[in-house]
Design a protein around this motif. Structure first.
Motif, PDB file in Angstrom:
ATOM      1  N   ARG A 116       0.819  -1.213   0.000  1.00  0.00           N
ATOM      2  CA  ARG A 116       0.000   0.000   0.000  1.00  0.00           C
ATOM      3  C   ARG A 116       0.854   1.264   0.000  1.00  0.00           C
ATOM      4  O   ARG A 116       0.396   2.307  -0.451  1.00  0.00           O
ATOM      5  CB  ARG A 116      -0.882   0.039   1.251  1.00  0.00           C
ATOM      6  CG  ARG A 116      -1.967  -0.983   1.275  1.00  0.00           C
ATOM      7  CD  ARG A 116      -2.763  -0.872   2.590  1.00  0.00           C
ATOM      8  NE  ARG A 116      -3.765  -1.901   2.678  1.00  0.00           N
ATOM      9  CZ  ARG A 116      -5.005  -1.780   2.227  1.00  0.00           C
ATOM     10  NH1 ARG A 116      -5.384  -0.654   1.678  1.00  0.00           N
ATOM     11  NH2 ARG A 116      -5.856  -2.771   2.335  1.00  0.00           N
ATOM     12  N   ASP A 117       2.071   1.172   0.546  1.00  0.00           N
ATOM     13  CA  ASP A 117       2.874   2.380   0.766  1.00  0.00           C
ATOM     14  C   ASP A 117       3.474   2.983  -0.511  1.00  0.00           C
ATOM     15  O   ASP A 117       4.101   4.028  -0.461  1.00  0.00           O
ATOM     16  CB  ASP A 117       3.972   2.122   1.799  1.00  0.00           C
ATOM     17  CG  ASP A 117       4.987   1.092   1.347  1.00  0.00           C
ATOM     18  OD1 ASP A 117       4.739   0.364   0.363  1.00  0.00           O
ATOM     19  OD2 ASP A 117       6.050   1.004   2.001  1.00  0.00           O
ATOM     20  N   ILE A 118       3.255   2.356  -1.652  1.00  0.00           N
ATOM     21  CA  ILE A 118       3.735   2.921  -2.921  1.00  0.00           C
ATOM     22  C   ILE A 118       2.777   4.018  -3.373  1.00  0.00           C
ATOM     23  O   ILE A 118       3.189   5.096  -3.783  1.00  0.00           O
ATOM     24  CB  ILE A 118       3.844   1.839  -4.014  1.00  0.00           C
ATOM     25  CG1 ILE A 118       4.840   0.760  -3.596  1.00  0.00           C
ATOM     26  CG2 ILE A 118       4.252   2.463  -5.355  1.00  0.00           C
ATOM     27  CD1 ILE A 118       4.832  -0.463  -4.493  1.00  0.00           C
ATOM     28  N   GLY A 119       1.490   3.728  -3.314  1.00  0.00           N
ATOM     29  CA  GLY A 119       0.485   4.696  -3.764  1.00  0.00           C
ATOM     30  C   GLY A 119      -0.763   4.017  -4.254  1.00  0.00           C
ATOM     31  O   GLY A 119      -1.314   3.149  -3.585  1.00  0.00           O
ATOM     32  N   ILE A 133       0.603  -1.559 -12.244  1.00  0.00           N
ATOM     33  CA  ILE A 133       1.098  -0.206 -12.477  1.00  0.00           C
ATOM     34  C   ILE A 133       0.543   0.720 -11.393  1.00  0.00           C
ATOM     35  O   ILE A 133      -0.658   0.738 -11.137  1.00  0.00           O
ATOM     36  CB  ILE A 133       0.673   0.306 -13.874  1.00  0.00           C
ATOM     37  CG1 ILE A 133       1.092  -0.674 -14.979  1.00  0.00           C
ATOM     38  CG2 ILE A 133       1.211   1.714 -14.114  1.00  0.00           C
ATOM     39  CD1 ILE A 133       2.573  -0.869 -15.155  1.00  0.00           C
ATOM     40  N   TYR A 134       1.427   1.496 -10.788  1.00  0.00           N
ATOM     41  CA  TYR A 134       1.085   2.402  -9.696  1.00  0.00           C
ATOM     42  C   TYR A 134       1.331   3.861 -10.067  1.00  0.00           C
ATOM     43  O   TYR A 134       2.272   4.164 -10.812  1.00  0.00           O
ATOM     44  CB  TYR A 134       2.018   2.166  -8.507  1.00  0.00           C
ATOM     45  CG  TYR A 134       1.715   1.054  -7.565  1.00  0.00           C
ATOM     46  CD1 TYR A 134       1.160   1.324  -6.309  1.00  0.00           C
ATOM     47  CD2 TYR A 134       2.040  -0.264  -7.858  1.00  0.00           C
ATOM     48  CE1 TYR A 134       0.947   0.311  -5.387  1.00  0.00           C
ATOM     49  CE2 TYR A 134       1.823  -1.290  -6.943  1.00  0.00           C
ATOM     50  CZ  TYR A 134       1.267  -0.992  -5.714  1.00  0.00           C
ATOM     51  OH  TYR A 134       1.060  -1.997  -4.811  1.00  0.00           O
ATOM     52  N   LEU A 135       0.538   4.762  -9.474  1.00  0.00           N
ATOM     53  CA  LEU A 135       0.960   6.140  -9.272  1.00  0.00           C
ATOM     54  C   LEU A 135       1.793   6.065  -8.007  1.00  0.00           C
ATOM     55  O   LEU A 135       1.279   5.699  -6.940  1.00  0.00           O
ATOM     56  CB  LEU A 135      -0.237   7.076  -9.096  1.00  0.00           C
ATOM     57  CG  LEU A 135      -1.072   7.351 -10.342  1.00  0.00           C
ATOM     58  CD1 LEU A 135      -2.288   8.211 -10.003  1.00  0.00           C
ATOM     59  CD2 LEU A 135      -0.246   8.013 -11.435  1.00  0.00           C
ATOM     60  N   ASP A 136       3.071   6.364  -8.103  1.00  0.00           N
ATOM     61  CA  ASP A 136       4.054   6.133  -7.035  1.00  0.00           C
ATOM     62  C   ASP A 136       4.316   7.435  -6.267  1.00  0.00           C
ATOM     63  O   ASP A 136       5.014   8.322  -6.747  1.00  0.00           O
ATOM     64  CB  ASP A 136       5.334   5.608  -7.682  1.00  0.00           C
ATOM     65  CG  ASP A 136       6.423   5.248  -6.705  1.00  0.00           C
ATOM     66  OD1 ASP A 136       6.370   5.675  -5.530  1.00  0.00           O
ATOM     67  OD2 ASP A 136       7.364   4.545  -7.129  1.00  0.00           O
TER      68      ASP A 136
END
Length: 181
Positions: A116-119, A133-136
């Protein structure tokens, strides 16, 4: 549109961005975005969404891009240089593949143990859940301009930054024909 938004995506035809196949309409595309919907989901997410991401989602709120491959010919030796996208999650919770849908962020965090801590997870890939794929937001904080990263479940959730921002990420997408050329 705000003047700043008019300068985004200068070299990309967003009117011809989305794949119109009914599978994506049924599973990814949420209702058209309003400022109230954006504010509601930003509050629920706990993150400010990038203006470029919102601009793209206002054209169509989720779905698969026609140019479905992220490609970086300059990737380092130990990095992936090609990722096939399945689709971008719509901002909402009604469709299965939306930020708060059946296969949205909570599913990936809880069932597959993505960090969860990526975004915010904004897209799935052709890997069937083995990379997302994340919004980081790790460097910029909850209100900053996030990078775009991929997280590899099969490699102990290793993270690779794909682009410095969402607009740059979209500019790196290519079609299957371009990939094979």
């Amino acid at each position: 549109m705000e003047e700043e938004e008019l300068t985004m995506f200068e070299n990309i035809d967003l009117k011809d961005f989305w794949n119109s196949h009914e599978y994506y309409t049924e599973n990814y595309v949420e209702e058209p975005l309003t400022d109230d919907i954006i504010a509601f989901y930003e509050n629920k997410l706990g993150f400010k969404l990038p203006k470029s991401y919102i601009q793209l989602m206002k054209i169509q709120n989720g779905g698969a891009p026609k140019k479905e491959y992220w490609f970086n010919e300059y990737a380092k030796r130990n990095e992936v240089n090609t990722i096939g996208l399945a689709g971008f999650f719509g901002i909402g919770g009604k469709k299965r593949n939306s930020l708060f849908g059946k296969f949205g962020n909570e599913f990936w965090f809880n069932e597959w143990e993505y960090p969860r801590d990526i975004g915010i997870i904004i897209a799935d890939t052709e890997s069937g859940g083995h990379d997302m794929i994340y919004l980081d937001y790790r460097e910029c904080g909850k209100d900053g301009e996030p990078k775009v990263s991929v997280c590899f479940q099969e490699y102990d959730y290793e993270i690779q930054v794909l682009a410095n921002n969402f607009e740059e990420f979209i500019g790196m997408l290519i079609s299957e024909e371009e990939l094979e050329a």
